[in-house]
Design an enzyme around this catalytic site. Sequence first.
Site, PDB file in Angstrom:
ATOM      1  N   LYS A 291       6.358  -1.564   1.852  1.00 46.29           N
ATOM      2  CA  LYS A 291       5.170  -1.072   2.563  1.00 46.29           C
ATOM      3  C   LYS A 291       4.070  -2.115   2.398  1.00 46.29           C
ATOM      4  O   LYS A 291       3.165  -1.986   1.562  1.00 46.29           O
ATOM      5  CB  LYS A 291       4.765   0.311   2.020  1.00 46.29           C
ATOM      6  CG  LYS A 291       3.966   1.126   3.013  1.00 46.29           C
ATOM      7  CD  LYS A 291       3.979   2.589   2.655  1.00 46.29           C
ATOM      8  CE  LYS A 291       2.951   3.400   3.435  1.00 46.29           C
ATOM      9  NZ  LYS A 291       3.150   3.456   4.866  1.00 46.29           N
TER      10      LYS A 291
ATOM     11  N   GLU B 163      12.854   2.851  13.580  1.00 39.52           N
ATOM     12  CA  GLU B 163      11.826   3.841  13.237  1.00 39.52           C
ATOM     13  C   GLU B 163      10.697   3.740  14.249  1.00 39.52           C
ATOM     14  O   GLU B 163      10.846   3.057  15.277  1.00 39.52           O
ATOM     15  CB  GLU B 163      11.330   3.615  11.809  1.00 39.52           C
ATOM     16  CG  GLU B 163      10.729   2.232  11.587  1.00 39.52           C
ATOM     17  CD  GLU B 163      10.179   2.036  10.177  1.00 39.52           C
ATOM     18  OE1 GLU B 163       9.888   3.015   9.491  1.00 39.52           O
ATOM     19  OE2 GLU B 163      10.016   0.862   9.770  1.00 39.52           O
TER      20      GLU B 163
ATOM     21  N   TYR C 117       0.831  -1.203   0.000  1.00 41.53           N
ATOM     22  CA  TYR C 117       0.000   0.000   0.000  1.00 41.53           C
ATOM     23  C   TYR C 117       0.865   1.252   0.000  1.00 41.53           C
ATOM     24  O   TYR C 117       2.080   1.182   0.162  1.00 41.53           O
ATOM     25  CB  TYR C 117      -0.976  -0.013   1.177  1.00 41.53           C
ATOM     26  CG  TYR C 117      -0.382   0.299   2.545  1.00 41.53           C
ATOM     27  CD1 TYR C 117       0.472  -0.593   3.181  1.00 41.53           C
ATOM     28  CD2 TYR C 117      -0.679   1.497   3.200  1.00 41.53           C
ATOM     29  CE1 TYR C 117       1.007  -0.306   4.434  1.00 41.53           C
ATOM     30  CE2 TYR C 117      -0.159   1.777   4.454  1.00 41.53           C
ATOM     31  CZ  TYR C 117       0.690   0.881   5.062  1.00 41.53           C
ATOM     32  OH  TYR C 117       1.222   1.172   6.292  1.00 41.53           O
TER      33      TYR C 117
ATOM     34  N   LEU D 111      11.076   1.764   6.826  1.00 38.51           N
ATOM     35  CA  LEU D 111      10.392   2.248   5.624  1.00 38.51           C
ATOM     36  C   LEU D 111      11.073   3.543   5.180  1.00 38.51           C
ATOM     37  O   LEU D 111      11.287   4.437   6.018  1.00 38.51           O
ATOM     38  CB  LEU D 111       8.912   2.511   5.925  1.00 38.51           C
ATOM     39  CG  LEU D 111       8.126   2.906   4.685  1.00 38.51           C
ATOM     40  CD1 LEU D 111       7.792   1.662   3.863  1.00 38.51           C
ATOM     41  CD2 LEU D 111       6.866   3.652   5.041  1.00 38.51           C
TER      42      LEU D 111
HETATM   43  N1  PDD Z   1       2.768   5.271   7.810  1.00 38.96           N
HETATM   44  N2  PDD Z   1       7.570   4.030   8.910  1.00 38.96           N
HETATM   45  C1  PDD Z   1       6.430   3.325   8.991  1.00 38.96           C
HETATM   46  C2  PDD Z   1       6.471   1.963   9.566  1.00 38.96           C
HETATM   47  C3  PDD Z   1       5.221   3.892   8.544  1.00 38.96           C
HETATM   48  O1  PDD Z   1       4.079   3.164   8.614  1.00 38.96           O
HETATM   49  C4  PDD Z   1       5.215   5.214   8.036  1.00 38.96           C
HETATM   50  C5  PDD Z   1       3.978   5.896   7.546  1.00 38.96           C
HETATM   51  C6  PDD Z   1       6.438   5.914   7.963  1.00 38.96           C
HETATM   52  C7  PDD Z   1       6.529   7.305   7.391  1.00 38.96           C
HETATM   53  O2  PDD Z   1       6.474   7.294   5.985  1.00 38.96           O
HETATM   54  P1  PDD Z   1       5.870   8.524   5.167  1.00 38.96           P
HETATM   55  O3  PDD Z   1       6.622   9.741   5.598  1.00 38.96           O
HETATM   56  O4  PDD Z   1       6.130   8.199   3.759  1.00 38.96           O
HETATM   57  O5  PDD Z   1       4.413   8.618   5.497  1.00 38.96           O
HETATM   58  C8  PDD Z   1       7.596   5.288   8.400  1.00 38.96           C
HETATM   59  C9  PDD Z   1       1.572   5.749   7.191  1.00 38.96           C
HETATM   60  C10 PDD Z   1       1.223   7.147   7.478  1.00 38.96           C
HETATM   61  C11 PDD Z   1       0.465   4.717   7.408  1.00 38.96           C
HETATM   62  O6  PDD Z   1       0.780   3.559   7.294  1.00 38.96           O
HETATM   63  O7  PDD Z   1      -0.700   5.087   7.623  1.00 38.96           O
END
Ligand code: PDD
Length: 285
Positions: free
Chosen positions: A144, A176, A30, A200
Amino acid sequence: MIYLNGKLMPIEEACIPVLDRGFIFGDGVYEVIPVYSRRPFRLTSHLLRLQHSLDGIHLKNPHCDKEWHDLIAQVIAGNDGDDQYLYLHITRGAAKRDHAFPHNVTPTVLIMSTPLLPPARELLVKGASAITASDNRWIRCDIKAISLLPNVLLRQMAVDVGAVETILLRDGFLTEGAASNIFLVKDSVLLAPPKSHLMLPGITYDVVLELAAANNVLHEVREISEDELRTAEEIMLTSSTKEIMAITRLDNKIVGDGEPGPLFTRLYQCYQHYKATVMRGELSC
Ligand code: PDD
């Protein structure tokens, strides 16, 4: 309105077969894309990361970039609110239950929109609390994947104690957050862990590092030890839905002087300024 497998429809009318491999195995990937003033933010980077995730699970991209752009534009137009965030879900489709990949199956493609609200003012002014936990996820966290059970359990640990995020440590080093990337400040230098298969590659993480470079904020990308996390002057999290947020309590101990610190305030302002420029159409998304 959501987009599902070729059609725009109200979410109440959308149906997915019970044998969809997303439901049966969590076999899919996703993306989450913020939309400001009806413009998708950093769309090119999100679509590149989507391709990386699809490659990681050996699933052919069901759409070219132009098709993704058109579908995304339709979903944005079909929903109220200038600021939204979009979830794109792609699964390997519906097939007889078998772990091995099915042949000749059409992937399921879902795009849905949610209103994007700014974080509560109190969180911005006072900062948020976080806890730490051991990172017990798999070692392809750069994909992801929709199979998010470890992240779900880890973030619930934070929610259960009234915190906003669980910060993860693997072998004594910061990886993270359960749903965010983590930065800290040590000796007035912004530190970020390097991208690897253990985290991620956040799009907001990239934006923050670019803003740090453009605004003469001293920064370094390197491994960060647990001790450095626990003695940090500032801690921040970043994500597409939370943007940038200060963590002012970690495991019930105050971080720095207990208030959002000077580097957070600077980067937060840079981020808002950058976002406003993009929203006015002066910079490409
Ligand atoms: N999550 N690390 C993880 C495990 C995440 O699920 C997310 C973001 C990030 C940050 O990535 P980005 O800056 O591209 O949003 C890092 C989203 C918001 C979610 O799963 O809803």
